[in-house]
Design a protein around this motif. Structure first.
Motif, PDB file in Angstrom:
ATOM      1  N   GLY A 191      29.065  49.780  38.447  1.00 29.12           N
ATOM      2  CA  GLY A 191      28.685  49.199  39.857  1.00 29.12           C
ATOM      3  C   GLY A 191      28.192  47.785  39.551  1.00 29.12           C
ATOM      4  O   GLY A 191      28.213  47.083  40.629  1.00 29.12           O
ATOM      5  N   ARG A 192      28.347  47.273  38.362  1.00 23.81           N
ATOM      6  CA  ARG A 192      28.171  45.756  38.231  1.00 23.81           C
ATOM      7  C   ARG A 192      29.501  44.995  38.243  1.00 23.81           C
ATOM      8  O   ARG A 192      29.419  43.672  38.152  1.00 23.81           O
ATOM      9  CB  ARG A 192      27.649  45.310  36.771  1.00 23.81           C
ATOM     10  N   LEU A 193      30.580  45.733  38.410  1.00 24.13           N
ATOM     11  CA  LEU A 193      32.009  44.924  38.466  1.00 24.13           C
ATOM     12  C   LEU A 193      32.338  44.357  39.728  1.00 24.13           C
ATOM     13  O   LEU A 193      32.921  45.098  40.570  1.00 24.13           O
ATOM     14  CB  LEU A 193      33.075  46.061  37.841  1.00 24.13           C
ATOM     15  N   THR A 194      31.313  43.401  40.096  1.00 23.78           N
ATOM     16  CA  THR A 194      31.544  42.854  41.468  1.00 23.78           C
ATOM     17  C   THR A 194      32.876  42.340  41.916  1.00 23.78           C
ATOM     18  O   THR A 194      33.140  42.266  43.193  1.00 23.78           O
ATOM     19  CB  THR A 194      30.605  41.790  41.597  1.00 23.78           C
ATOM     20  N   GLN A 195      33.598  41.913  41.011  1.00 22.46           N
ATOM     21  CA  GLN A 195      35.055  41.647  41.488  1.00 22.46           C
ATOM     22  C   GLN A 195      36.283  42.618  41.269  1.00 22.46           C
ATOM     23  O   GLN A 195      37.320  42.357  41.604  1.00 22.46           O
ATOM     24  CB  GLN A 195      35.466  40.650  40.056  1.00 22.46           C
ATOM     25  N   LEU A 196      35.869  43.754  41.164  1.00 23.85           N
ATOM     26  CA  LEU A 196      36.808  45.027  40.943  1.00 23.85           C
ATOM     27  C   LEU A 196      37.268  45.222  42.364  1.00 23.85           C
ATOM     28  O   LEU A 196      36.605  45.317  43.434  1.00 23.85           O
ATOM     29  CB  LEU A 196      35.819  46.369  40.499  1.00 23.85           C
ATOM     30  N   GLN A 197      38.653  45.283  42.573  1.00 19.09           N
ATOM     31  CA  GLN A 197      39.255  45.617  43.713  1.00 19.09           C
ATOM     32  C   GLN A 197      39.938  46.912  43.468  1.00 19.09           C
ATOM     33  O   GLN A 197      40.044  47.697  44.689  1.00 19.09           O
ATOM     34  CB  GLN A 197      40.349  44.626  43.898  1.00 19.09           C
ATOM     35  N   LEU A 220      36.021  46.192  46.531  1.00 25.52           N
ATOM     36  CA  LEU A 220      36.764  47.331  46.308  1.00 25.52           C
ATOM     37  C   LEU A 220      37.766  47.549  47.345  1.00 25.52           C
ATOM     38  O   LEU A 220      37.176  47.615  48.646  1.00 25.52           O
ATOM     39  CB  LEU A 220      35.799  48.419  45.865  1.00 25.52           C
ATOM     40  N   ARG A 221      38.860  47.829  47.115  1.00 32.62           N
ATOM     41  CA  ARG A 221      39.827  48.189  48.259  1.00 32.62           C
ATOM     42  C   ARG A 221      40.487  49.543  47.963  1.00 32.62           C
ATOM     43  O   ARG A 221      40.827  50.228  48.863  1.00 32.62           O
ATOM     44  CB  ARG A 221      40.951  47.320  48.137  1.00 32.62           C
ATOM     45  N   ILE A 222      40.733  49.912  46.482  1.00 36.94           N
ATOM     46  CA  ILE A 222      41.221  51.300  46.425  1.00 36.94           C
ATOM     47  C   ILE A 222      40.164  51.911  45.479  1.00 36.94           C
ATOM     48  O   ILE A 222      39.831  51.554  44.444  1.00 36.94           O
ATOM     49  CB  ILE A 222      42.391  51.104  45.708  1.00 36.94           C
ATOM     50  N   LEU A 223      39.877  53.235  45.859  1.00 41.61           N
ATOM     51  CA  LEU A 223      38.882  53.993  44.953  1.00 41.61           C
ATOM     52  C   LEU A 223      39.499  55.292  45.066  1.00 41.61           C
ATOM     53  O   LEU A 223      39.688  56.145  45.984  1.00 41.61           O
ATOM     54  CB  LEU A 223      37.428  54.181  45.750  1.00 41.61           C
TER      55      LEU A 223
END
Length: 1130
Positions: A191-197, A220-223
């Motif tokens: 949850g700290r990966l604020t740049q994760l898409q 986040l765009r794709i989960l």
């Protein structure tokens, strides 16, 4: 220590920093070249020669294939993807200090991921996906702070947890670890990966709760978390993922309701929450997602109705999958607002009412699935407007009326499944205009008339299933034009005439099902060209001639021509199909010998040639068929000895050779068949003594050696057959005593028949311990002594025959349950139900013998008195019924009025026995008057009985031949229906008939108490009991069931609550199935749910057998599968 180790490295770096640029380049050149040579050595296979130019005589390594350098000749990228390389990842890669991109994806690399990669401080891209890497993911990779892309997926050998250290990769935009074997929980540190898409973790073994911290990933765009073991609720914090376009959490164990906060994901296009355990109603707020394109909520426990305005805002919705939930109510007509819909799946719910005609306006619809609901009414004519429709499944509903002519306008339609409805009328000829049709299934409707000849126009048709309708015209020859046809099923109709010769053109045909019709004539010779057939079933018709035209295929799997009039020889060509498993040719007029070539069918498991005119011996070549489980050759003219090689068939479970001309002793090798369940050798000329080795048949349920010439004593080892259900040794020449040891056969239920032998001695009282026995026949022997009183206390015993022996003594009230014929021709026996002991007793040694005249006078007097008593009784009964007729409306009937024959009853429920007095039955039915008949068959009559207690029950009177076994030829499998016994003719004169009330327990549907007719729904009830047996490991006759508690109520009592205790769950599951994975356990409870549906009290509420098959099929779909979503990164 680490500090001291770092000193040389620091000094080396300091020295390098003071080197002039030319010297630095030379140093980097040497390092890079040596590393690349080490990398090349790590590759064991290079079929494409990708690294062929990596040679020392070519020192310009920056020009090598896959290598990219910067201006200082330092390697910054290494791309060897999709090169078919085998080998491992070299640890030396960690020395390429300026490497920014490492891509060796889509190869065949094995081994572990080197921890030395943590030295690549400049690395931004790490692609190792689609290899065969194993081990754990090194946590040291979490120190690569420059990493932006990690794709390690599609390495099934990768295991262990996702490193918590990945939460330190603050620049990471893509983390793709799909299709591995990772376990443990998802680290909240992610949850700290604020740049994760992109976060793709699908198809692993991840468990635990989804961390709510993932809701902090604002970019986040794709989960994708599909196909894991995640549990708990969907975090409401996901509503903060404002950039999310793709959310897939299918095939987990998620519970609770769908968070309404998801409606805040305004950019969401794809939402898949299928195959979980989500509950609650459909969130109407999802209709506010204007960009929503793909919505899948199938295979959950969602309930309630669907919102009327689902697509008022979400007008771009193209795919809506809501199948296999608990939705109810009517299908909303407002779905017409979903103008963009191409796929609509509402199958396997509880929708009711008519199909909205408005659905006919969804012009883009390609797939419409409404099957397995409770929809009524007719098929809308408006469906003819769905010009793009490719799949239409409406099966298993309650639809009525005709199939609209407009169906012919659907020229794109490929699949049309309407089976198990109540559609009627003729199949419209316009169906021939659906030129794209590949699959038609109209099974289980009421279509009448003929098969449209226009179906012959459907050149792409591969599947035509019209079974179980009311079709009654000749099969059209035009079906021969459907050259792509692989499955043709026209069974269970009233089709007359012949098979068209044009069927010979169906050279793609694999399955031909024409059974249960009125077809006749010979098989067309042209069908010899159908060489791809795998399954044939033409049983129960009137075919004759040769079966050779159906024998050309070498791919046969099953072959069933039972109950016809084929009258030539069995073709040897059947032996050319090595995979053929089942041959059923019983009840024909086949002649000649059994072809030895059948011995070449290695896969053969069932061979049924019974009731034909076959001659000769069983060919020795059959010994090679080691997979044989059933050999059924009874009722032929086969001869010779019983082959010794039968004992070498390890899987043999049924051997029926009865009613032939076999002779000689039984081979001891036969008793090596430890899996034999049924052995029937009756009505032959077999002789000699029974070998003691018979006790080795540990699995046998049915042993029938009646009507042969066996002699000697019955071997005591027969008592070792602890699973015996039926034992028949009558009509032989056995001598000696009735074995005391027979009392050990606790499973003996159907019959114990030792009649017509030369047995002597007393009847052992140990027979009374056979608590399940229903039929005991010891007649026509030389048995002496008293009849053990314990025999009279056998509550299960329906038929008892001790006649024609030398028994003596007084019978007491325990034996009044049986008619006098059961004890006839035993001169020393007296007492009820025979004549009183004080009327006449046989002369004993030392007693005074009556004169002939005295005997004559006494006999005449007794006869006269009996006649007068009978006349008086009849007159009294007539007067009593006449007085009672005004109150109960009954008329006297002499049919079956004898009250001397004791009857037992089958009561409502089938699993509880009740003993009622015969007098009470006679009184309630006016001596079985026709006024009380509620059903009848060829061998039984069912009466309605109102008991004094106010309870209403049904009683079945079954006729049987007293010269033959009441339960003659009963299957060794416990039947799920009441026993019905058929009168057998006698060549020696008129056949005496008696009657009794009998039955089996546990498997019968409750309605058997009211009707003797077997129906599909009563069979479904029995199927449900079997499913309960499979899951629980208990039989319906288990001791824990009794009184008001049977197997069904026992299962219901433990599944009625929403939260079962651990003890209740443990009780319901067979201990032999444990240990169970959680997903396996939930599957078993779904099977129990199907079983409970099958065993509902009202037959109309039970599913059909086809629906049961569908339900079990859908249970099987719960097996983990790959997501159908389109966003899958590894």
């Amino acid at each position: 220590m680490d500090t001291y180790r770092r000193i040389p490295l620091v000094l080396l770096l300091a020295m390098i920093s003071f080197l002039p640029p030319s010297a630095l380049c030379r140093y980097l050149d040497s390092v890079c070249m040596e590393v690349l040579f080490e990398v090349r050595k790590s590759f064991t296979e290079d079929p494409r020669g990708v690294v062929d130019d990596w040679r020392r005589d070519n020192p310009d390594y920056c020009s090598w294939n896959g290598v990219t350098c910067d201006l200082d000749s330092a390697v910054v990228a290494l791309n060897l993807s999709s090169s078919s390389l085998a080998g491992s990842l070299s640890r030396s890669l960690g020395r390429l200090s300026r490497l920014a991109t490492l891509d060796v994806s889509s190869n065949r690399l094995t081994g572990t991921i080197p921890s030395q990669l943590a030295g690549l401080s400049a690395l931004t891209t790490l692609f190792l996906y689609s290899n065969r890497l194993s081990g754990t993911i090194p946590s040291s990779l979490g120190s690569l702070s420059s990493l932006r892309f990690i794709r390690l997926g599609d390495n099934p050998g990768l295991s262990g947890p996702i490193p918590d250290s990945f939460g330190d990769l603050r620049n990471l935009t893509t983390l793709a670890l799909a299709l591995c074997n990772l376990s443990g929980s998802i680290p909240s540190a992610l949850g700290r990966l604020t740049q994760l898409q992109n976060l793709v973790l699908q198809q692993n073994q991840l468990d635990g709760h989804i961390p709510s911290e993932l809701g902090n990933l604002a970019n986040l765009r794709i989960l994708n978390l599909a196909d894991n073991l995640l549990q708990g609720e969907i975090p409401s914090q996901f509503g903060k993922l404002s950039q999310l376009t793709y959310l897939n959490m299918m095939s987990n164990r998620l519970e609770g309701t769908i968070p309404r906060s998801l409606c805040k994901l305004v950019g969401l296009r794809n939402l898949d929450l299928s195959m979980n355990e989500l509950e609650g109603e459909f969130p109407a707020e999802l209709g506010q997602l204007s960009d929503l394109n793909y919505l899948v909520l199938s295979n959950n426990k969602l309930s309630g109705g669907l919102p009327e305005n689902l697509c008022q805002i979400a007008t771009g919705l193209e795919h809506l999958f809501l199948s296999t939930n608990r939705f109810s109510g009517q299908i909303p007509a407002g779905l017409v607002q979903c103008r963009s819909l191409t796929q609509l799946d509402l199958a396997n719910n509880s929708f009711t009412g008519a199909i909205p005609v408005e659905l006919g306006q969804l012009a883009d619809l390609t797939d419409l699935l409404l099957n397995n609901n409770s929809l009524s009414g007719s098929i809308p004519h408006e469906f003819g407007n769905l010009s793009n429709l490719q799949t239409l499944t409406l099966y298993h509903n309650e639809l009525r009326g005709q199939l609209p002519e407009e169906i012919g306008r659907l020229q794109q339609l490929q699949i049309l499944y309407l089976y198990e409805n109540q559609l009627s009328g003729e199949i419209p000829s316009a169906i021939g205009n659906c030129s794209s049709l590949k699959m038609i299934d109209f099974y289980g409707n009421q279509f009448s008339g003929g098969i449209p000849a226009t179906i012959g126009r459907l050149e792409q048709l591969s599947f035509l299933h019209l079974r179980q309708n009311d079709l009654s015209s000749n099969i059209p020859a035009s079906l021969g034009n459907c050259r792509q046809l692989t499955i043709l099923d026209l069974a269970d109709n009233r089709l007359p005439g012949r098979i068209p010769a044009t069927f010979g053109l169906l050279q793609s045909l694999q399955q031909l099902m024409l059974y249960n019709n009125s077809l006749e004539g010979s098989i067309p010779e042209e069908m010899f060209d159908c060489r791809n057939i795998t399954r044939v079933n033409l049983s129960n018709n009137r075919f004759n001639g040769s079966i050779l035209p159906l024998s050309s295929s070498t791919s046969l799997l099953s072959f069933d021509l039972t109950n016809n009039s084929f009258n030539l020889e069995i073709p040897a060509q059947l032996g050319n199909s090595p995979a053929l498993e089942r041959i059923r040719l019983g009840n024909n007029r086949l002649t000649g010998k059994i072809p030895p070539m059948l011995g070449e069918i290695g896969a053969l498991s069932l061979l049924d040639l019974s009731s034909n005119l076959l001659t000769g011996v069983i060919p020795k070549e059959m010994a090679a068929c080691k997979n044989l489980t059933h050999i059924v050759l009874n009722n032929n003219r086969l001869t010779g000895v019983v082959p010794t090689w039968l004992g070498s068939l390890p899987q043999l479970g049924e051997l029926k050779l009865s009613s032939n001309i076999f002779f000689g002793p039984l081979p001891v090798e036969l008793f090596n068949c430890s899996n034999l369940l049924k052995l029937s050798l009756a009505d032959n000329s077999l002789g000699g003594s029974l070998p003691p080795e018979i006790g080795k048949l540990a699995s046998v349920n049915v042993l029938d050696l009646a009507h042969n010439q066996f002699s000697g004593a019955i071997p005591a080892s027969i008592a070792q057959l602890s699973k015996l259900y039926e034992l028949r040794l009558s009509g032989n020449q056995f001598t000696g005593r009735v074995l005391i040891e027979l009392g050990r056969l606790q499973e003996l239920q159907s019959a114990l028949d030792l009649s017509f032998n030369n047995l002597s001695g007393e009847i052992p009282s140990s027979l009374a311990s056979l608590a399940k026995l229903e039929y005991l026949n010891l007649s026509h022997n030389f048995l002496t002594g008293d009849v053990p009183r314990e025999i009279g206390e056998m509550s299960s015993l329906v038929v008892l025959d001790l006649s024609s022996n030398d028994l003596e003594g007084q019978l007491d009230g325990r034996f009044t349950r049986w008619p006098p014929q059961s004890f006839a021709a035993n001169l020393g026996l007296c007492g009820s139900p025979l004549q009183p002991c004080n009327i006449i007793r046989p002369a004993r040694e030392g007693s005074t013998t009556l004169s002939t005249a005295a005997v004559a006078v006494i006999s005449a007097t007794v006869t006269l008195v009996i006649i007068l008593l009978l006349i008086a009784a009849v007159l009294w009964i007539r007067r009593w019924c006449a007085e009672r007729s005004g109150e109960v409306g009954c008329a006297y009937s002499s049919k079956g009025s004898s009250s001397k024959i004791h009857r037992e009853l089958i009561m409502k429920g089938g699993s509880t026995r009740r003993e009622l007095k015969w007098e009470a039955i006679m009184e309630a039915t006016c001596n079985l008057s026709d006024e009380f008949v509620i059903g009848s068959g060829g061998s039984s009559t069912v009466y309605r009985v109102e008991l004094p207690s106010g309870e209403t029950v049904a009683v079945k009177k079954i006729l049987h031949d007293k010269r033959e076994s009441l339960l003659h030829d009963k299957s060794f499998v416990r039947e799920a229906v009441a026993a019905e016994n058929y009168p057998n003719g006698s060549a020696g004169g008129d056949t005496e008939t008696g009657s009794c009330f009998a039955g089996s327990y546990g498997y019968m549907a409750p309605e058997y108490a009211y009707s003797p007719k077997a129906t599909e729904k009563s069979d479904v009830y029995s199927m449900g009991i079997v499913l309960m047996e499979l899951v629980s490991g208990l039989m319906p006759t288990d001791r824990r069931f009794g009184g008001d508690m049977n197997m069904v109520t026992w299962v219901q009592s433990r599944t009625a609550t929403t939260t079962m205790t651990l003890t209740e769950r443990e009780e319901l599951l067979d201990p032999a199935l444990k240990p169970l994975a959680p997903r396996e356990e939930s599957t078993l409870f779904e099977v129990l749910d199907v079983a409970l549906q099958c065993t509902r009290t009202a037959p109309s509420e039970r599913p059909s057998s086809r629906h049961v098959s569908d339900l079990l099929f859908h249970v099987s779909l719960k097996i983990p599968r790959v997501s159908t979503g389109k966003k899958v990164a590894v």
